[in-house]
Structure formats: structure tokens, C-alpha cells
Design a protein around this motif. Structure first.
Motif, PDB file in Angstrom:
ATOM      1  N   UNK A 240     -41.513  45.289  86.705  1.00 50.69           N
ATOM      2  CA  UNK A 240     -42.239  46.762  85.903  1.00 50.69           C
ATOM      3  C   UNK A 240     -43.233  47.205  85.436  1.00 50.69           C
ATOM      4  N   UNK A 241     -43.610  48.524  86.178  1.00 47.53           N
ATOM      5  CA  UNK A 241     -44.754  48.965  86.329  1.00 47.53           C
ATOM      6  C   UNK A 241     -44.436  49.310  84.589  1.00 47.53           C
ATOM      7  N   UNK A 242     -44.041  49.895  84.242  1.00 46.74           N
ATOM      8  CA  UNK A 242     -44.302  50.628  82.964  1.00 46.74           C
ATOM      9  C   UNK A 242     -43.908  50.493  82.127  1.00 46.74           C
ATOM     10  N   UNK A 243     -43.164  48.816  81.561  1.00 46.03           N
ATOM     11  CA  UNK A 243     -43.354  48.307  80.165  1.00 46.03           C
ATOM     12  C   UNK A 243     -43.567  46.890  80.378  1.00 46.03           C
ATOM     13  N   UNK A 244     -43.109  46.016  79.071  1.00 45.30           N
ATOM     14  CA  UNK A 244     -42.933  45.116  79.032  1.00 45.30           C
ATOM     15  C   UNK A 244     -41.463  44.615  80.109  1.00 45.30           C
TER      16      UNK A 244
END
Lengths: 168, 171
Positions: B72-76
Motif C-alpha cells: 500500500x502507498x500510504x502506510x506499512x
């Protein structure tokens, strides 16, 4: 029922700072397979990517990416970013004479003017610390027709051959 | 040596349907590939689901195991490790602009009555929160039986759009 992986075109560059492959997408296919069969670099670094639209290479902040970086000699790393002006980390490779590499990628909906364009790729390379691979997903967040791709290294030059196939 | 994809079945969805089934897997090919392009949902915040078919009907037994790395691009990144589920959860999508699901799957042993049926999955989608995501991994239906296709449906509501294609990999 016919169906196939149909070769569309190829592009090759030698000691170039970027390589464009254009007019490779059309309404004939909705999904494309891209392979990189030859890749050598002047400096050890990442392979990067931008799309080409009707206005040329899109260098605005329209790229989101997530990639799992897997190395044989160290722990894995998560690479992720949003609203970038390029896909920053498709693949990594060193400069040794035998530091080969490969990449395969699927591109979804590039020619559909009503859809974002999605990417997912797998790559492998070799550098001074050993094997390094990437599983990458990306999206170009503009609903528009994409006409081609531009590959480039972080800096320096590279040798590269790109092949584009339609998945019919 | 020649080799290619041979299209076996294709379903193009342009208006709401409860599910999509691709069939035609038999002994002709050893490995099959499924392409899903621009799968969209009528309902917001739903999960695209996958089942394998037996004689053309989705197998709903609680025998699906799957393991994915969730990019995912936003978080771990997370892990999705599930056993004994009634289907394979392919992630999440919504109904806002750009929220769709795309993937490439490879299917193994579907026509083998003495082994389990396996898939590998590489997906990319935008979820209901507008986040770039993609599951990478594999799944299995732990029943030694012949399976002849795959079925897609949503956790609730209908599929609104998408092109779903089944290929055989020629030798």
C-alpha cells in the motif's frame, strides 16, 4: 476463441539517459505486458518510470507507488509514496559486468480515457551486496489516454531494451 | 519454440451483475491465467471475493487458505494470513473515481482430482479510502477435487463493471 500475447513493439537504447517507447497503447487491448530484456547501468541505482500522454512526458505529481524490496543479504524494505512526479523504484542494479537484471510488468487501462492507469511489476537485479528484487504496484492518477512510457535511471545512463505486448 | 495464451472464456460486465464465473478449465493445459481488468462495485467499501468452481458452481466450503503481502502507498505493508475461509478475499474497493480492482492470477492443478487447487495473485487496486493497494501472494482450496473455473463476487451488492478473461498457457 482466439487470444494471445501479441507483440506490439520494442525499443532499445544504448548509453542513454532515458528511453521512450511510444504509440504502444491502443483500443485493441485493455491490458499490456512489458518486459525488459537487457539492462545495464553506468551507476548503481533505481530504474524509474513516467508515462507519456498527449502533452508529452507527464512530470506532475500524479504517481502513487508501493514496492516491496527484497534483498538476499539484508532485511526487506517497504518503499511507498504518493503524489510523486514519477514511479521511483521499479528495479535496482549495480554496474558490474555480470550485474544482470530483468523486469516484467502489466499495465492496466492505459488507453481508457475514463480510467486511471494501473501498474504491477516484478523485477530482479544484482549489485555489490547481492540479489535485489522488487514487487511493485503503481497508479497514475489521471483519467486520460496514455500513449507511451519513459524509463530512466536515477542519474547517469543505461542500456535498455523494452518490449510491449498486448494481452488479447 | 512457440507458446502463447489461448483465450478460453471472457465475461465483460457493463451493468450490475451479482457474480462473474469463468469456466472451461480441463486437461488441455497445465497452467491457466486469469486477467481481471477494471472491476468496479455498485456498493461502496466492499471486498472482491473469489471462489473456485466445481462443475461451474462456486465452491463455498470453508476450505480456502490464503497468504498475501498487502502493499500500500500510504502506510506499512501488512500480512493477510487466513485459513478455512469460505472464499478468498482479494481486498477492498469503493465507488469513487479511480476505485477499481485489477489483477493477474495463475491457476495450478485445477483439473487434478488428487491434489488441491492453487492460485498465485498479483493485484493492484484503489481501495474505498482512495489508497493504492495490491495483494501479492497465493491461495489454495484444500479439497482434492477437480475444479473447472473461478467465480468473482462482492462481499455485498453487485459487480458494476469489469472484463474477466480466462486463458490457457500453451506449451
Amino acid at each position: 476463441m482466439p487470444g494471445s500475447l501479441e507483440f506490439i513493439k520494442s525499443a532499445t537504447g544504448s548509453s542513454v539517459s532515458s528511453l521512450q517507447i511510444t504509440d504502444c497503447f491502443s483500443d485493441t487491448y485493455d491490458v499490456y505486458f512489458v518486459s525488459i530484456t537487457k539492462l545495464d547501468r553506468s551507476t548503481a541505482q533505481y530504474l524509474r518510470l513516467k508515462v507519456i500522454d498527449s502533452g508529452g512526458v507527464d512530470s506532475t505529481a500524479n504517481y502513487d507507488l508501493a514496492a516491496l524490496e527484497m534483498e538476499s543479504s539484508t532485511s526487506f524494505a517497504e518503499l511507498k509514496n504518493t503524489n510523486q512526479d514519477q514511479f521511483t523504484s521499479l528495479q535496482y542494479q549495480g554496474t558490474g559486468a555480470d550485474d544482470g537484471a530483468g523486469l516484467s510488468m502489466y499495465v492496466f487501462n492505459p488507453f481508457d480515457s475514463s480510467s486511471f492507469t494501473f501498474f504491477q511489476s516484478q523485477s530482479v537485479g544484482y549489485y555489490s551486496s547481492g540479489l535485489i528484487g522488487h514487487k511493485m504496484i503503481g497508479v497514475h492518477t489521471v483519467a486520460e489516454q496514455i500513449l507511451g512510457l519513459e524509463f530512466f535511471p536515477t542519474s547517469g545512463t543505461f542500456d535498455l531494451t523494452v518490449n510491449v505486448f498486448g494481452v488479447k | 519454440m512457440a507458446g502463447s495464451l489461448v483465450k478460453i472464456d471472457e465475461e465483460i460486465v457493463t451493468s450490475a451483475v451479482p457474480s462473474v464465473t469463468l469456466t472451461g478449465i480441463d486437461s488441455t493445459y497445465d497452467v491457466y491465467m486469469v486477467k481481471v481488468n477494471q472491476m468496479e462495485s455498485v456498493n461502496d467499501n466492499v471486498n472482491p471475493f473469489l471462489r473456485f468452481t466445481v462443475s461451474g458452481t462456486g465452491d463455498s466450503s470453508a476450505d480456502y487458505d490464503y497468504a498475501f503481502k498487502n502493499l500500500r502507498a500510504d502506510s506499512s505493508f501488512g500480512n493477510e494470513a487466513v485459513t478455512n475461509d469460505n472464499e478468498i478475499n482479494l481486498d477492498n474497493i469503493g465507488t469513487n473515481t479511480g476505485e477499481q480492482f485489477n489483477c493477474i492470477m495463475y491457476l495450478f492443478n485445477f483439473n487434478n482430482a488428487s491434489e488441491f487447487s492453487f492460485i498465485t495473485l498479483e493485484a493492484v487496486n484503489i481501495n474505498q479510502g482512495g489508497v493504492l493497494k495490491g495483494r501479492q501472494g497465493g491461495g489454495v482450496l484444500t479439497d482434492a477435487q477437480v475444479t473447472d473455473g473461478v467465480q468473482f463476487f462482492m462481499s455485498s451488492g453487485n459487480i458494476d463493471n469489469g472484463t474477466f478473461t480466462l486463458y490457457g498457457l500453451t506449451k
